[in-house]
Design a protein around this motif. Structure first.
Motif, PDB file in Angstrom:
ATOM      1  N   PRO A 196       0.937   6.405  11.314  1.00 43.99           N
ATOM      2  CA  PRO A 196      -0.211   5.876  11.711  1.00 43.99           C
ATOM      3  C   PRO A 196      -0.933   5.424   9.974  1.00 43.99           C
ATOM      4  N   PHE A 197      -0.724   6.318   9.238  1.00 37.96           N
ATOM      5  CA  PHE A 197      -1.097   5.934   7.863  1.00 37.96           C
ATOM      6  C   PHE A 197      -0.631   4.472   7.377  1.00 37.96           C
ATOM      7  N   ALA A 198       0.655   3.991   7.627  1.00 40.41           N
ATOM      8  CA  ALA A 198       1.126   2.925   7.114  1.00 40.41           C
ATOM      9  C   ALA A 198       0.191   1.671   8.104  1.00 40.41           C
ATOM     10  N   PHE A 199       0.173   1.965   9.385  1.00 46.88           N
ATOM     11  CA  PHE A 199      -0.316   0.799  10.260  1.00 46.88           C
ATOM     12  C   PHE A 199      -1.816   0.658  10.018  1.00 46.88           C
ATOM     13  N   ALA A 200      -2.572   1.701   9.157  1.00 42.07           N
ATOM     14  CA  ALA A 200      -3.956   1.423   9.134  1.00 42.07           C
ATOM     15  C   ALA A 200      -4.048   0.718   8.037  1.00 42.07           C
ATOM     16  N   VAL A 201      -3.114   0.607   6.995  1.00 44.12           N
ATOM     17  CA  VAL A 201      -3.259  -0.422   5.971  1.00 44.12           C
ATOM     18  C   VAL A 201      -2.266  -1.409   5.825  1.00 44.12           C
ATOM     19  N   TRP A 202      -1.486  -1.868   6.805  1.00 45.46           N
ATOM     20  CA  TRP A 202      -0.426  -2.595   6.812  1.00 45.46           C
ATOM     21  C   TRP A 202      -0.887  -4.031   6.408  1.00 45.46           C
ATOM     22  N   VAL A 203       0.349  -4.621   5.568  1.00 47.07           N
ATOM     23  CA  VAL A 203       0.147  -6.005   5.032  1.00 47.07           C
ATOM     24  C   VAL A 203       1.507  -6.578   5.101  1.00 47.07           C
ATOM     25  N   GLN A 258       2.211   2.500   3.307  1.00 51.10           N
ATOM     26  CA  GLN A 258       3.166   1.669   4.030  1.00 51.10           C
ATOM     27  C   GLN A 258       4.262   1.766   3.236  1.00 51.10           C
ATOM     28  N   GLY A 259       4.313   1.715   1.876  1.00 54.30           N
ATOM     29  CA  GLY A 259       5.655   1.908   1.211  1.00 54.30           C
ATOM     30  C   GLY A 259       6.384   2.946   1.326  1.00 54.30           C
ATOM     31  N   ALA A 260       5.704   4.171   1.616  1.00 49.36           N
ATOM     32  CA  ALA A 260       6.358   5.477   1.850  1.00 49.36           C
ATOM     33  C   ALA A 260       6.945   5.361   3.184  1.00 49.36           C
ATOM     34  N   PHE A 261       6.104   4.712   4.236  1.00 48.60           N
ATOM     35  CA  PHE A 261       6.770   4.849   5.569  1.00 48.60           C
ATOM     36  C   PHE A 261       7.908   3.957   5.619  1.00 48.60           C
ATOM     37  N   PRO A 307       0.775  -1.349  -0.031  1.00 50.43           N
ATOM     38  CA  PRO A 307       0.030   0.119  -0.083  1.00 50.43           C
ATOM     39  C   PRO A 307       0.668   1.359  -0.149  1.00 50.43           C
ATOM     40  N   ALA A 308       0.311   2.472  -0.520  1.00 50.96           N
ATOM     41  CA  ALA A 308       1.241   3.510  -0.682  1.00 50.96           C
ATOM     42  C   ALA A 308       1.762   4.136   0.581  1.00 50.96           C
TER      43      ALA A 308
END
Length: 293
Positions: free
Chosen positions: A195-202, A40-43, A37-38
């Motif tokens: 927080p954005f990354a953890f919300a969509v973490w895979v 997560q990739g950015a994080f 996810p965008a």
């Protein structure tokens, strides 16, 4: 004195090399696509790049930032965070050439923002260049002639986010050392991305972690070589060289990702880049006139 004539050539070389570094970044992010996810990739790109912050820790601690500066750094980090997420999203959904061409709009938004929020003048010639650049963006988007995808909308707001971050960095650069500006950006963006990354973490494969670390390496190298280019030659010399990024992006998209050649994107990107170069030249002329007074 004997080295002076060669400095523009050095500046052009470093800016061309910078373009290659940033195109490598886009190529890797494009290759990963929707696998991560965008946000997560950015994080992951930023947290893996924190290793490059080690030399900046001491200048940051020594800066003794004021409350106002911390708030400004935070605001810049948040704007940059949203822009980076949108950029990662756009890379997965539209051609590399479209992303690269529309990213040239950032300096245009900087000119508009400087006039609206920093009280800088926007004389008729510069305003005309802004209008021309926006026409270039319309040529790329071609509303009514083709479907405007979410990726294109994301790139519009990406450029606005990067421009907002640049305007705040411009204020901070007059107050603290460059290492502090760069280091605080990486720290704040990493924090805001979490927080954005953890919300969509895979789950992420080690292969993609390796690719994202390369993204951090290429991005860091690109920012470093860009500073070398700025130190070697004025913006009027180095700014037009950034157009090569669009050339590399078009070739990369066609040869590696089978995206084909879109003449409208190339035309629109050329118009935007010409407008940006004109604004850069006019600013250089204005600075020379102020220095002569």
């Amino acid at each position: 004195m004997s080295d002076a004539p060669s400095r523009p050539i050095v500046g052009i070389f470093w800016m061309a090399f910078t373009g290659i570094m940033f195109v490598c970044v886009t190529a890797i992010v494009k290759y990963i696509g929707d696998e991560v996810p965008a946000a997560q990739g950015a994080f992951l790109r930023y947290i893996l790049g924190l290793v490059f912050l080690i030399p900046m820790i001491r200048p940051i601690l020594a800066a003794r930032l004021t409350k106002r500066q911390v708030l400004l750094f935070s605001a810049r980090g948040f704007a940059h965070t949203l822009a980076v997420i949108l950029w990662f999203f756009a890379m997965a959904h539209i051609p590399i050439a479209d992303v690269t061409a529309m990213n040239y709009l950032s300096p245009i938004y900087v000119s508009i923002g400087a006039a609206l929020f920093l009280g800088e003048k926007l004389p008729p010639r510069r305003l005309a260049a802004v209008v021309v650049a926006l026409i270039g963006a319309l040529i790329i988007l071609r509303p009514g002639l083709r479907e405007i995808s979410p990726g294109h909308i994301a790139m519009i707001f990406t450029a606005i986010g990067f421009a907002a971050g640049y305007l705040m960095a411009k204020q901070l650069a007059d107050e603290v050392a460059p290492a502090v500006v760069v280091g605080m950006l990486s720290i704040t963006v990493t924090i805001f991305l979490a927080p954005f990354a953890f919300a969509v973490w895979v789950p992420v494969s080690w292969e993609n972690i390796g690719w994202l670390f390369l993204v951090a390496c290429f991005a860091t190298a690109g920012h470093y070589t860009m500073t070398l280019a700025f130190a070697a030659a004025p913006l009027t010399v180095t700014q037009p060289v950034t157009f090569l990024q669009l050339v590399w992006a078009v070739l990369l998209g066609a040869l590696v990702f089978d995206e084909g050649f879109d003449g409208w994107v190339i035309l629109g990107g050329t118009i935007i880049m010409a407008a940006v170069s004109f604004i850069t030249w006019r600013e250089a002329v204005a600075r020379r006139r102020e220095a002569a007074i």
